[in-house]
Scaffold this active site. Structure first.
Site, PDB file in Angstrom:
ATOM      1  N   HIS A  33      -7.315 -13.379   2.862  1.00  0.00           N
ATOM      2  CA  HIS A  33      -6.100 -12.591   2.657  1.00  0.00           C
ATOM      3  C   HIS A  33      -5.390 -12.379   3.982  1.00  0.00           C
ATOM      4  O   HIS A  33      -6.004 -12.450   5.042  1.00  0.00           O
ATOM      5  CB  HIS A  33      -6.414 -11.255   1.980  1.00  0.00           C
ATOM      6  CG  HIS A  33      -7.445 -10.439   2.696  1.00  0.00           C
ATOM      7  ND1 HIS A  33      -8.792 -10.666   2.572  1.00  0.00           N
ATOM      8  CD2 HIS A  33      -7.321  -9.392   3.542  1.00  0.00           C
ATOM      9  CE1 HIS A  33      -9.462  -9.791   3.311  1.00  0.00           C
ATOM     10  NE2 HIS A  33      -8.595  -9.016   3.912  1.00  0.00           N
ATOM     11  N   ASP A  35      12.975   1.856  16.359  1.00  0.00           N
ATOM     12  CA  ASP A  35      14.410   2.094  16.584  1.00  0.00           C
ATOM     13  C   ASP A  35      14.576   2.473  18.052  1.00  0.00           C
ATOM     14  O   ASP A  35      14.438   3.629  18.431  1.00  0.00           O
ATOM     15  CB  ASP A  35      14.906   3.201  15.646  1.00  0.00           C
ATOM     16  CG  ASP A  35      16.359   3.564  15.889  1.00  0.00           C
ATOM     17  OD1 ASP A  35      16.963   3.049  16.854  1.00  0.00           O
ATOM     18  OD2 ASP A  35      16.896   4.377  15.112  1.00  0.00           O
ATOM     19  N   HIS A  43      -7.230 -12.685   7.475  1.00  0.00           N
ATOM     20  CA  HIS A  43      -8.621 -12.250   7.315  1.00  0.00           C
ATOM     21  C   HIS A  43      -9.359 -13.181   6.359  1.00  0.00           C
ATOM     22  O   HIS A  43      -9.014 -13.257   5.177  1.00  0.00           O
ATOM     23  CB  HIS A  43      -8.619 -10.812   6.780  1.00  0.00           C
ATOM     24  CG  HIS A  43      -9.945 -10.120   6.897  1.00  0.00           C
ATOM     25  ND1 HIS A  43     -10.128  -8.820   6.488  1.00  0.00           N
ATOM     26  CD2 HIS A  43     -11.151 -10.531   7.364  1.00  0.00           C
ATOM     27  CE1 HIS A  43     -11.392  -8.472   6.696  1.00  0.00           C
ATOM     28  NE2 HIS A  43     -12.023  -9.490   7.229  1.00  0.00           N
ATOM     29  N   GLU A  64      22.760 -11.019  13.428  1.00  0.00           N
ATOM     30  CA  GLU A  64      21.633 -11.001  12.494  1.00  0.00           C
ATOM     31  C   GLU A  64      21.308 -12.392  11.946  1.00  0.00           C
ATOM     32  O   GLU A  64      20.220 -12.601  11.420  1.00  0.00           O
ATOM     33  CB  GLU A  64      21.912 -10.011  11.355  1.00  0.00           C
ATOM     34  CG  GLU A  64      21.837  -8.560  11.841  1.00  0.00           C
ATOM     35  CD  GLU A  64      22.193  -7.542  10.773  1.00  0.00           C
ATOM     36  OE1 GLU A  64      22.695  -7.956   9.702  1.00  0.00           O
ATOM     37  OE2 GLU A  64      21.984  -6.335  11.008  1.00  0.00           O
ATOM     38  N   TYR A  91     -10.005   0.115   1.644  1.00  0.00           N
ATOM     39  CA  TYR A  91      -9.762  -0.187   3.051  1.00  0.00           C
ATOM     40  C   TYR A  91      -9.433   1.033   3.875  1.00  0.00           C
ATOM     41  O   TYR A  91      -8.698   1.897   3.435  1.00  0.00           O
ATOM     42  CB  TYR A  91      -8.584  -1.169   3.142  1.00  0.00           C
ATOM     43  CG  TYR A  91      -9.031  -2.494   3.690  1.00  0.00           C
ATOM     44  CD1 TYR A  91      -9.870  -3.300   2.943  1.00  0.00           C
ATOM     45  CD2 TYR A  91      -8.657  -2.903   4.953  1.00  0.00           C
ATOM     46  CE1 TYR A  91     -10.322  -4.501   3.462  1.00  0.00           C
ATOM     47  CE2 TYR A  91      -9.099  -4.110   5.460  1.00  0.00           C
ATOM     48  CZ  TYR A  91      -9.929  -4.898   4.715  1.00  0.00           C
ATOM     49  OH  TYR A  91     -10.374  -6.083   5.223  1.00  0.00           O
ATOM     50  N   ASP A 111       0.781  -1.235   0.000  1.00  0.00           N
ATOM     51  CA  ASP A 111       0.000   0.000   0.000  1.00  0.00           C
ATOM     52  C   ASP A 111       0.813   1.285   0.000  1.00  0.00           C
ATOM     53  O   ASP A 111       0.264   2.344  -0.302  1.00  0.00           O
ATOM     54  CB  ASP A 111      -0.990   0.003   1.166  1.00  0.00           C
ATOM     55  CG  ASP A 111      -2.269  -0.755   0.812  1.00  0.00           C
ATOM     56  OD1 ASP A 111      -2.629  -0.784  -0.372  1.00  0.00           O
ATOM     57  OD2 ASP A 111      -2.903  -1.312   1.730  1.00  0.00           O
TER      58      ASP A 111
HETATM   59 CU   LIG Z   1      -8.997  -7.725   5.329  1.00  0.00          CU
END
Ligand SMILES: [Cu+2]
Ligand SMILES: *[C@@H]1O[C@H](CO)[C@@H](O)[C@H](O)[C@H]1NC(C)=O
Ligand SMILES: *[C@@H]1O[C@H](CO)[C@@H](O)[C@H](O)[C@H]1NC(C)=O
Ligand SMILES: *[C@@H]1O[C@H](CO)[C@@H](O)[C@H](O)[C@H]1NC(C)=O
Ligand SMILES: *[C@@H]1O[C@H](CO)[C@@H](O)[C@H](O)[C@H]1NC(C)=O
Ligand SMILES: *[C@@H]1O[C@H](CO)[C@@H](O)[C@H](O)[C@H]1NC(C)=O
Ligand SMILES: *[C@@H]1O[C@H](CO)[C@@H](O)[C@H](O)[C@H]1NC(C)=O
Ligand SMILES: *[C@@H]1O[C@H](CO)[C@@H](O)[C@H](O)[C@H]1NC(C)=O
Length: 825
Positions: free
Chosen positions: A554, A563, A719, A605, A506, A425
């Site tokens: 989904h 941080d 979802h 890491e 959304y 997004d």
């Molecule tokens: Cu959803």
């Protein structure tokens, strides 16, 4: 209308949303005064209670809010204003700065720019002009020492389309202000792909894609669309179908493949096309910039693939062809009250009020906030909306940055539309879709508001009152204890800064909460329209939720950067686990089955990616090994899920390839570096195999003991929409959060510092003795307002939307020259 033009439904749904809003006239009203009273300062900085009790607790207070009996309605709660300790180093560029950068860019012949309004698919244009974030050392030296403010640069993204190899280019322009020393340079250091700050543009020909490709293909089967659905989609004003498809486009084998799907049109004013899929899809190879080289590859209907239109038409008109019924708009897909009203629902529900005005203090110019020992700066970007910086508690920095990085919605299905959808997004951006909040609904009536601004098409748009701040009393105390002689109890009053971004279908609500015990929470809630699937053949991928509708499964995964700086930047991540244990003690004759704690540090890491432990048995604590308390325990902050969280279920996503490796675990910890500032780039979807930022490259085995650490945390939801997601998903359960709590950081609970607690001693037959710690006079006698519903209702009539300032050409005396509010074009 999407900031980056695109064929995908997020952009289309978003423009539908904006136009829908316009149709309701909400953007057409004149700009109102803000709801909350920022500028009101106490007369000469005086003001009863504020001056006496709070002034010395809030550093640099320049004036108390008006706290007199004149303030009668709690809906006009005053906001206490302060001056930030230093100007906000994450502040956006001013209108003048942005205008000067835009003018400078247009003056550069080498950039060969055309204004967005006049640009065709074969002209270069400006996508973004924004303030470049400072490097941490520079910002910290400025905030903590007496170093000068970090040098300002503009971060610019160009859409270079005047070439066969259309690409976006990230560049830096500076130093600012613009003068003869100003230059531009490719921005490459924060990206893992070393390509001079460029990434290919797969959407350069989006207008041709519709006019020369999608609509002609749809028109070529108008006989079928009319017969099946009594609808057509040909790019005409009277279209009754919309056509949009997968995101990102498939990028395998160097080819660019697009699946397009048919969607029914809303018949009312509602934005519900994402719940009206029709179950017909077509595939195209749209590689390259020459539409004559694009190829049509076939139709898919009811899980049968037809390689040509002729084949599809022949089958369609033959006997026995199975026609599935369409999804058709109706009240079921529209919001608004329906059904039996419960009798008592007609009475006004409870509200909270802030009878003494705000108990938090804000510098609205610098977007700096203080509340009960916490302080932070607010930043705001096109990509990821609001971020918090330099979060301190009792003067000590806890976090340098707490910010959203990306939100992923990864679908799956038997059909290529759902299977091919994995929205990243930030491509659309959170900043541009952070609309005005609705007082009394998004935030309590007594909230304070801030504006947010973003760049689009040589203009700067402002969304008024799009960030809110408020204090709220939880429905439970933070502490209590009862005995036969006394009860001791403390109110759980907390502070929230919130905004909502509606990215296409959304709505994401982001809340950052601060609590009296020194803890902090980040939460995201989701509402709005689901993207659904056509039901046929999709039962393994969702519930059937309407006549021909599947609630398409989904995963939402939202990545946050935390941080931490726990008492400096020399930090380590400790895992403290409860484990079953069998042992014989000096005092036991036989082995005992019991449990104990295991402590371990994440060394490097190589061990930096992990998930929340099973049975919540592992505490994740960021500590400073050099800062032990007087008992020798490490002082730190613990990170724990607040509500459910999620990482991506799909392994090695065929849609995302290397574009979202950040989504694979609940938690990743890395060594902080200026070159690893963000986990992802808004244009990662343009080149999923070689994206600008491939998060997996951050994990290169570096030491994580006594280092400056960043936690990349995923919130999210798995979802599977059910019937209760119609017409909109509800935020009661579409909710994810994580919290940060002091862990041996202080020697005792900090919430006991509040006076908002009581100790009631009682004895047989005697009047109870109540210790109020001084709070009673302050909160009751000095209340300055009384609840009043009316202003809240009235305020909604003033809902306005956004404001645009023209950037090029820019005339400070006439900033609105040749501009329109969003949606007017
Ligand atoms: Cu959803
Ligand atoms: C509350 O207001 C009264 C009357 O104005 C004043 O005398 C008193 O000091 C105030 N109390 C506090 C705690 O500020
Ligand atoms: C500049 O852009 C125009 C299109 O706006 C293009 O025709 C021209 O070739 C470009 N010039 C250069 C030097 O790239
Ligand atoms: C920020 O840090 C990066 C990486 O070390 C460096 O390339 C860049 O020049 C720095 N920016 C400034 C303004 O110093
Ligand atoms: C088909 O659509 C047209 C216009 O879109 C409408 O006038 C007509 O009534 C529809 N026919 C049926 C059978 O629904
Ligand atoms: C839609 O508009 C086109 C062009 O104006 C016209 O030819 C067509 O008949 C219209 N269709 C309907 C269903 O009104
Ligand atoms: C928000 O914008 C409006 C309109 O420009 C302005 O009047 C108001 O002061 C701004 N609010 C803040 C907190 O800056
Ligand atoms: C912190 O402590 C570690 C070992 O506990 C030590 O090696 C390191 O030098 C210390 N760092 C600082 C900055 O004091």
């Amino acid at each position: 209308m999407g900031l980056l033009d695109s064929v995908s439904p997020r952009a289309i749904a978003t423009s539908a949303l904006l136009l829908g809003s316009l149709a309701q006239g909400v953007f057409a009203r004149p700009s109102p005064e803000p709801k909350s009273d920022w500028v009101r300062k106490g007369p000469g900085g005086s003001g009863g209670y504020f001056k006496k009790k709070v002034h010395d607790q809030i550093r640099r207070a320049v004036g108390g809010a008006k706290r007199t009996a004149e303030l009668e309605s709690c809906a006009e709660t005053t906001t206490t204003t302060i001056t930030a300790p230093k100007p906000n180093p994450w502040a956006p560029l001013s209108n003048e700065e942005t205008a000067s950068v835009v003018e400078w860019l247009f003056s550069r012949g080498d950039l060969n720019l055309t204004t967005t309004e006049d640009a065709t698919a074969w002209d270069n244009s400006i996508v973004l002009v924004e303030s470049m974030w400072p490097n941490k050392t520079d910002a910290v030296n400025y905030l903590d020492a007496n170093a000068a403010a970090p040098t300002k640069y503009a971060h610019v993204i160009l859409n270079n389309r005047a070439t066969v190899d259309a690409h976006y280019a990230d560049i830096l322009v500076g130093p600012l202000p613009i003068d003869s020393a100003t230059t531009w340079s490719p921005l490459e250091f924060p990206y893992t792909k070393k390509s001079g700050g460029t990434v290919r543009n797969l959407d350069a020909d989006q207008s041709a894609l519709y006019s020369e490709w999608i609509y002609p293909i749809s028109a070529s089967i108008a006989d079928i669309t009319l017969d099946l659905w009594n609808a057509t989609g040909m790019g005409l004003d009277n279209d009754t179908l919309s056509i949009w498809g997968i995101d990102p486009l498939w990028q395998d084998d160097g080819r660019v493949t697009m699946w397009s799907a048919f969607w029914n049109s809303p018949t009312g004013d509602f934005d519900d096309s994402t719940v009206l899929p029709l179950g017909l899809y077509f595939r195209s190879d749209v590689t390259g910039r020459d539409p004559s080289q694009w190829t049509f590859e076939g139709w898919l209907y009811n899980d049968i693939f037809y390689e040509t239109t002729e084949e599809f038409r022949a089958a369609y008109w033959s006997e026995g062809f199975v026609k599935n019924s369409p999804n058709v708009d109706g009240q079921w897909a529209q919001t608004g009250q329906v059904g039996k009203v419960e009798p008592l629902d007609l009475l006004p529900p409870p509200v909270q009020v802030a009878p003494a005005g705000s108990r938090y203090a804000v510098d609205p110019e610098q977007q700096y906030v203080e509340w009960m020992g916490f302080s932070f700066y607010v930043g705001f970007t096109r990509d990821a909306g609001m971020a918090l910086y330099d979060i301190r508690y009792q003067g000590e920095r806890i976090m340098y940055e707490l910010s959203l990085q990306e939100a992923l919605a990864h679908y799956a299905g038997n059909d290529p539309m759902q299977s091919g959808t994995a929205y990243l997004d930030t491509f659309y951006g959170f900043g541009p879709y952070a609309f005005e909040l609705v007082p009394g609904y998004d935030c309590p009536a007594h909230a304070t508001y801030l504006n947010s601004s973003f760049y689009v098409d040589e203009t700067c748009r402002t969304h008024i009152n799009s960030i809110c701040l408020f204090e709220f009393e939880a429905d439970h105390p933070i502490q209590r204890h009862s005995t036969s002689k006394y009860v001791s109890i403390t109110k759980n009053t907390y502070f929230v800064i919130r905004y909502v971004a509606t990215v296409g279908n959304y709505d994401y609500m982001f809340s950052y909460s601060f609590f009296l015990d020194g803890s902090i929470a980040v939460e995201v809630r989701a509402s709005g329209y689901i993207q659904s699937a056509y039901f046929a053949n999709n039962h393994d991928y969702g519930f059937q939720i309407h006549d021909s509708l599947s609630g398409s499964m989904h995963d939402h995964v939202l990545n946050f950067k935390a941080d931490f700086d726990i008492l400096g930047t020399s930090n380590s991540l400790e895992l403290v686990s409860l484990v079953p244990h069998t042992t014989t003690y000096s005092w036991s004759k036989t082995p005992r089955n019991t449990m104990k704690i295991d402590r371990k540090f994440i060394e490097s890491e190589d061990e930096g990616q992990f998930n929340w432990g099973a049975n919540s048995a592992t505490q994740v604590i960021i500590v400073n090994e050099n800062a032990t308390n007087k008992y020798g325990e490490y002082r730190g902050y613990r990170v724990l899920p607040y509500t459910g969280t999620a990482h991506l279920t799909v392994k090695g996503s065929s849609n995302l390839n290397n574009a979202a490796h950040w989504a694979e675990h609940d938690i990743v910890v890395t060594k902080r570096k200026d070159t690893e500032y963000r986990s992802t780039h808004p244009l990662n979807n343009q080149d999923t195999f070689e994206p600008p930022i491939d998060f997996s490259k951050f994990l290169d085995g570096e030491n994580l003991r006594d280092e400056d650490l960043v936690l990349w945390l995923n919130l999210g939801m798995h979802h599977i929409p059910h019937t209760g997601d119609l017409p909109n998903t509800v935020q009661t359960t579409a909710h994810s959060g994580v919290q940060f709590m002091p862990s041996n950081y202080f020697l005792e609970d900090q919430s006991r510092r509040t006076v908002n607690q009581v100790h009631i001693s009682y004895g047989e037959g005697e009047a109870a003795v109540v210790e109020r710690f001084g709070q009673f006079e302050a909160s009751s006698e000095n209340a300055t307002c009384k609840p009043n519903y009316e202003p809240v209702e009235e305020n909604l009539e003033a809902y306005v939307g956004d404001i645009v300032v023209r950037k090029f050409p820019f005339d400070p005396n006439n900033p609105f020259y040749q501009t329109d509010a969003i949606g007017k074009k």
